[in-house]
Every structure is written in structure tokens, then in C-alpha cells.
Scaffold this active site. Structure first.
Site, PDB file in Angstrom:
ATOM      1  N   CYS A   1       4.154   7.453  44.306  1.00  0.00           N
ATOM      2  CA  CYS A   1       3.050   6.499  44.135  1.00  0.00           C
ATOM      3  C   CYS A   1       1.880   7.117  43.364  1.00  0.00           C
ATOM      4  CB  CYS A   1       2.644   5.999  45.514  1.00  0.00           C
ATOM      5  SG  CYS A   1       0.947   5.530  45.741  1.00  0.00           S
TER       6      CYS A   1
ATOM      7  N   CYS B   1      -1.664   7.164  45.019  1.00  0.00           N
ATOM      8  CA  CYS B   1      -1.663   8.112  46.163  1.00  0.00           C
ATOM      9  C   CYS B   1      -1.942   9.523  45.661  1.00  0.00           C
ATOM     10  CB  CYS B   1      -0.313   8.128  46.872  1.00  0.00           C
ATOM     11  SG  CYS B   1       0.218   6.524  47.450  1.00  0.00           S
TER      12      CYS B   1
END
Lengths: 289, 104
Positions: B28, B31
Site C-alpha cells: 500500500c 501506508c
């Protein structure tokens, strides 16, 4: 990773003029956007008030712009920007999965007229079953039911990618013409009208029915500026800028239609010029410190 | 420091008067970008806020328990009870002011 001096997002008049100015200032630049230039340019019927190009048609203006870029040796990096991260002392620009990242010291947003209004329920469920990037979030929907609303044919690839992980992919093309998707993708030619649910998006309502789903991907040509870059301050739908085209985020500037009316080519180009000069001045001040 | 925890270690989060639990994943983008910001804030708020992180692929049960559908999601817990959550990337000054709001 190479860190550019200035990343410019958008290939309309604002972005292109910013690139030419950045180049003239001897700054390393990254210009990202549709590599055949913003599709809006060719669509213009005629432009009568652009200095030096009297009564020019959209396609002729596009040709003149491309020629100017080429003579300056500026290359466009094709792709759609999905996310921009303000990291404090630099910006990270994401165009696809986790490996498609670029870094720059300063940023100029020139992505054009922001979307006026999303679907009812879209804002409320963003991050709760609504996503703008299939390649980014597909892994969360492994074995689940998904719907993809595609506004241009290039989103068909995103639907195909999703179908490798998700159990079900319903594809709602919002354009005419042929749709070529993988066999696992079910194409439904209906117009979405609302996203409903309680805690998360569960139902996509269209003009033809209702579809139960675990996730809805809305893939448009442009993403609202504050969604594209979290923390960016807006004024209505537009990016709020000061006289030097600066935004509320230090090092980030904006130019063209994204900053609000009037929507004029010459104004966009002028703002692109100011934004690039401001970015160059910001870099100079930063290097002095 | 942001402490990486497994599902079984969730008790440590509940023991903190104020805790931030970051649901993330290796694949991600946002993230990855928010991680250094959380790391920095965890140093600044040392002793006041406990910072934890868990991988949604490694802790599917924990992710399901909080109904995580988007990552990163930061769940803010006061004495083990959810007090709020923040989804997606946030620049450092914004995230700092949000978390400071829970301190007062």
C-alpha cells in the site's frame, strides 16, 4: 530515487507553460499527464484571444504546443496521478502501484477544472468501500464482490486487473463505444446514481437497478484536488492560491482552471509561468538555508 | 517508536491510556508514505501516546474486528475503546494537530 526540482502535474496550457519556464530556469522537471496533451485542448472549437495565435482551432493550438515542447526538449511522462503525498521537505507522486512513485522538491498542480460533484454517497463512503484506484486497493478485495465505474476506456485495464483478485467485477462504462474487458468482467451499461450503505458502501444504485457489492471503484479522468493530495486547502471546488500561485502547503503551487475562473487558455498559461517562477524562488530560498 | 504487533499482542494497545493503531500493508502506497510521519510523531509524543502498527494481511482477524476497508486506517483508542479513526494519508502538521486534539 531521483528527486526532481519541480514536478508538474497536467499537460494543458498551465502545466506546459510551467514546464517551459522551469526549463528556462535550469530546473530539473518532471511533467506528468496525458502524453498527447490534455484532451480538452483538441476539443476546443476556436480560441480568439490567445496572443500570437489569432483565431486558432483546438487541434492547431495543440500542434503548436507540441512543437514548442519538442523544440525545448521537454518530454512528457505519460500516466495518471493517483496520489500525491506532502512529505514535508519533498513530495511523492504515485501513478499506479507502490513501485510507481516519483519524488520532487516542489510541485505544481495543473490538472484542470476540478470535478464539481461526485455521486451521492461518494464522499461519505470514500475509504469505506469507495476507492479511486484499483491498482492501489485491489488486494483488499480479494474474493469479494466489486463494481467499477469507468469514465474512459483506459479503465478497462483496471477492471481486468481487479478481476484477477476479486470474486466478481461488474463494470459500468460511462462512455459510448466498444468495451473490451476480460471474460471475468461483467459489463453493465447503466448510469450510477447513488452509493448506499450503513457503515460502508454496500449498494450501487443505477438508473436500471441496484447492485450489492463490497467495494466500488470510481475511475474518472480527474480526481478532486483534496482527494488527490490530502491536506490541500480548497475554496469551493478549486484549489486556494495566493498571488504567487502558492497553496497552503509550502512548496506546492497550482495554476490554470484548477484555481478557479476565468477558464481561459491565456490565463492558465500565465499562471503556469508564475507558478514555475515561484517554485524556482522557493527552491533557491531552500538551498540558501 | 511504532511497535509492530500481531493479533495476539493486541492487549498491549488496550493497556495504553491513549493509543494509535495503524492498519497497513506492504503493498500500500499511502501506508508506506505515512510510516515515517508516524515514526516521527511517536518520538514527539513519547510517554503520552502509544503507537502501534499491524499488517492487515498478517492480522486479518484484527482488521475484520475493526471493519477495516481502506488502508492506512489509524484507529485512535482511549483506554482500549475506539475514540476515532483517520483514513488515508495525512501530511505531518495535519496529523499532529489531529492527534493533539485527543490529548486535550
Amino acid at each position: 530515487m531521483k528527486r526532481y526540482d519541480i514536478a508538474i502535474i497536467g499537460t494543458g496550457p498551465a502545466g506546459l507553460e510551467a514546464a517551459l519556464t522551469a526549463q528556462a530556469r535550469n530546473r530539473s522537471l518532471l511533467l506528468i499527464g496525458p502524453d498527447g496533451l490534455s484532451p480538452k485542448i483538441s476539443k476546443a472549437d476556436s480560441i480568439r484571444n490567445y496572443l500570437g495565435l489569432p483565431d486558432v482551432s483546438g487541434p492547431a493550438m495543440r500542434a503548436a504546443f507540441l512543437e514548442h515542447l519538442e523544440s525545448a526538449g521537454i518530454r512528457i511522462t505519460g500516466g495518471q496521478v493517483k496520489n500525491i503525498y506532502a512529505m514535508g521537505d519533498y513530495f511523492a507522486v504515485q501513478t499506479g502501484g507502490i513501485d510507481s512513485m516519483y519524488e520532487a522538491e516542489t510541485l505544481i498542480l495543473a490538472t484542470g477544472l476540478p470535478l464539481s460533484k461526485g455521486l451521492p454517497g461518494e464522499d461519505r463512503f470514500l475509504g469505506r468501500g469507495v476507492s479511486y484506484c484499483a491498482t492501489c486497493d485491489a488486494a483488499l478485495y480479494r474474493g469479494k464482490k466489486t463494481a467499477v465505474i469507468g469514465y474512459t476506456p483506459k479503465e478497462e485495464g483496471e477492471a481486468d486487473f481487479l478481476s484477477e483478485l476479486a470474486d466478481e467485477v461488474l463494470y459500468f462504462p460511462q462512455y459510448s463505444g466498444d468495451v473490451r474487458t476480460a471474460p471475468a468482467v461483467k459489463v453493465i451499461r447503466e448510469k450510477p446514481v447513488e452509493i448506499a450503505g450503513e457503515k460502508s458502501a454496500r449498494i450501487l444504485k443505477t438508473d436500471g437497478g441496484e447492485y450489492e457489492t463490497d467495494g466500488i471503484f470510481i475511475l474518472r479522468e480527474t480526481i478532486a484536488p483534496d482527494k488527490l493530495m490530502p491536506g490541500l486547502e480548497l475554496e469551493g471546488n478549486h484549489v486556494k492560491v495566493g498571488p504567487r500561485m502558492e497553496t497552503n502547503i509550502p512548496g506546492c503551487f497550482a495554476a490554470g482552471d484548477i484555481t478557479g475562473p476565468p477558464y481561459q487558455y491565456i490565463k492558465a498559461a500565465g499562471q503556469g509561468n508564475v507558478a514555475a517562477l515561484s517554485a524556482a524562488a522557493f527552491l533557491a530560498a531552500k538551498q540558501k538555508q | 517508536m511504532v511497535k509492530v504487533i500481531s493479533e495476539a499482542e493486541y492487549g498491549q494497545v488496550q493497556e495504553c491510556p491513549l493509543a494509535v493503531l495503524d492498519f497497513s500493508a506492504t503493498w500500500c502506497g499511502p501506508c508506506k508514505m505515512i510510516a515515517p510521519i508516524l515514526e516521527k510523531l511517536s518520538e514527539e509524543m513519547k510517554g503520552k501516546v502509544g503507537f502501534f502498527k499491524t499488517d492487515v494481511d498478517a492480522s486479518p482477524g484484527l482488521a475484520a474486528r475493526f471493519g477495516i476497508q481502506n488502508i492506512p486506517t489509524l484507529v485512535i483508542l482511549k483506554n482500549g475503546e475506539e475514540a476515532g479513526r483517520e483514513m488515508g494519508f495525512k501530511p505531518e502538521p495535519l496529523l499532529r494537530s489531529i492527534l493533539e486534539g485527543y490529548l486535550n
